[in-house]
Design an enzyme around this catalytic site. Structure first.
Site, PDB file in Angstrom:
ATOM      1  N   CYS A 146      -4.562   5.241   6.877  1.00  0.00           N
ATOM      2  CA  CYS A 146      -4.233   6.327   5.947  1.00  0.00           C
ATOM      3  C   CYS A 146      -4.695   7.659   6.557  1.00  0.00           C
ATOM      4  O   CYS A 146      -4.272   8.008   7.667  1.00  0.00           O
ATOM      5  CB  CYS A 146      -4.860   6.042   4.593  1.00  0.00           C
ATOM      6  SG  CYS A 146      -4.388   7.174   3.280  1.00  0.00           S
ATOM      7  N   ASP A 191       6.352   3.217   1.409  1.00  0.00           N
ATOM      8  CA  ASP A 191       5.206   4.119   1.296  1.00  0.00           C
ATOM      9  C   ASP A 191       5.711   5.526   0.964  1.00  0.00           C
ATOM     10  O   ASP A 191       6.344   6.175   1.805  1.00  0.00           O
ATOM     11  CB  ASP A 191       4.431   4.138   2.616  1.00  0.00           C
ATOM     12  CG  ASP A 191       3.153   4.954   2.554  1.00  0.00           C
ATOM     13  OD1 ASP A 191       3.006   5.757   1.611  1.00  0.00           O
ATOM     14  OD2 ASP A 191       2.314   4.793   3.448  1.00  0.00           O
ATOM     15  N   HIS A 201       2.120   1.745   0.468  1.00  0.00           N
ATOM     16  CA  HIS A 201       0.930   2.350   1.036  1.00  0.00           C
ATOM     17  C   HIS A 201      -0.280   1.460   0.732  1.00  0.00           C
ATOM     18  O   HIS A 201      -0.377   0.876  -0.343  1.00  0.00           O
ATOM     19  CB  HIS A 201       0.707   3.743   0.432  1.00  0.00           C
ATOM     20  CG  HIS A 201      -0.310   4.551   1.149  1.00  0.00           C
ATOM     21  ND1 HIS A 201      -0.096   5.090   2.393  1.00  0.00           N
ATOM     22  CD2 HIS A 201      -1.577   4.912   0.802  1.00  0.00           C
ATOM     23  CE1 HIS A 201      -1.172   5.750   2.778  1.00  0.00           C
ATOM     24  NE2 HIS A 201      -2.092   5.646   1.837  1.00  0.00           N
TER      25      HIS A 201
END
Length: 246
Positions: free
Chosen positions: A126, A184, A215
């Site tokens: 991330c 995502d 995600h």
């Protein structure tokens, strides 16, 4: 391989001391080192388990606290609305120069560590995927794995929301592995295509994988976790690091 109990060191930066968690294999021989960059939540249970896994593979792992100038040492944010808001706010409050200085500090530390064989890689998730990408601007990083790296396509890392990550792509000398989730919302198709074309145009050495995942599909907490995909991705990371760092 067995690992030692986790430890930490506080590294000096001009933005304040940076708590850095260390996971070491129980080995007397020299081993490669990996900088593991966390999500916006810092050192959580899933990140600690990932670090322990890498150490069990035979790597010295350093996990720096990315918000060290804002939060007390040892702080982890919760996987909830409040923690997410705090992490996202700090992501664009922190200075880009601080992110880069942090990377240099942890890389310097690992290069001088008595257990390190001098071969360094980085893995980020991330926010950490973007930080791993920026750490790869340092030629001492020879292998980089970026898992659904946020903000690269938007140039929005750090205060001012105007980072130069894509513009500096030709500076990366090591090999790159990019992993994305097609579902995502943080990195849509257009953003992924922008990054891919920049890599091709710069003639970088990279691998690119997209999965049908949301995600945070690597995080082993929460409803978006996909253990089948995670198993495949960890195998790709292990192949990259084993081939280039050993």
């Amino acid at each position: 391989m067995l690992i030692r109990p986790p430890e930490y060191v506080d590294l000096n930066t001009s933005f304040g001391p940076m708590r850095t968690h260390l996971f070491r294999p129980s080995s007397d021989r020299l081993v490669p080192a990996v900088v593991l960059y966390s999500e916006i939540y810092q050192m959580t249970g899933p990140i600690a388990r990932t670090a322990a896994l890498l150490a069990g593979w035979g790597y010295l792992v350093a996990v720096p606290e990315v918000y060290h100038e804002f939060e007390p040492a040892g702080t982890s944010l919760n996987y909830d609305t409040e923690g997410t808001q705090r992490g996202n706010n700090l992501k664009t409050t922190k200075q880009l120069a601080s992110y880069d200085e942090d990377a240099a500090a942890v890389i310097d530390f690992l290069c001088q560590d008595a257990q390190c064989n001098g071969r360094l890689g980085t893995l980020g998730i991330c926010l950490g995927g973007h930080l791993a990408y920026r750490a790869a601007l340092d030629p001492r990083i020879v292998a980089t794995a970026c898992l659904y790296a946020t903000d690269i396509h938007q140039h929005s890392l750090g205060a001012g929301l105007n980072d130069d990550s894509l513009a500096r792509i030709s500076e990366i000398q090591g090999e790159l592995l990019f992993v994305w989730g097609r579902q995502d919302p943080h990195i849509p198709l257009e953003g992924r295509q922008m990054i891919y074309q920049a890599l091709v145009s710069a003639n970088r050495n990279f691998a690119w994988h997209e999965f049908n995942g949301q995600h945070a599909f690597m995080r082993d907490e929460g409803h978006r976790y996909d253990p089948a995909i995670a198993k495949i991705v960890y195998a790709m990371i292990e192949e990259l690091f084993s081939r280039l760092l050993r």
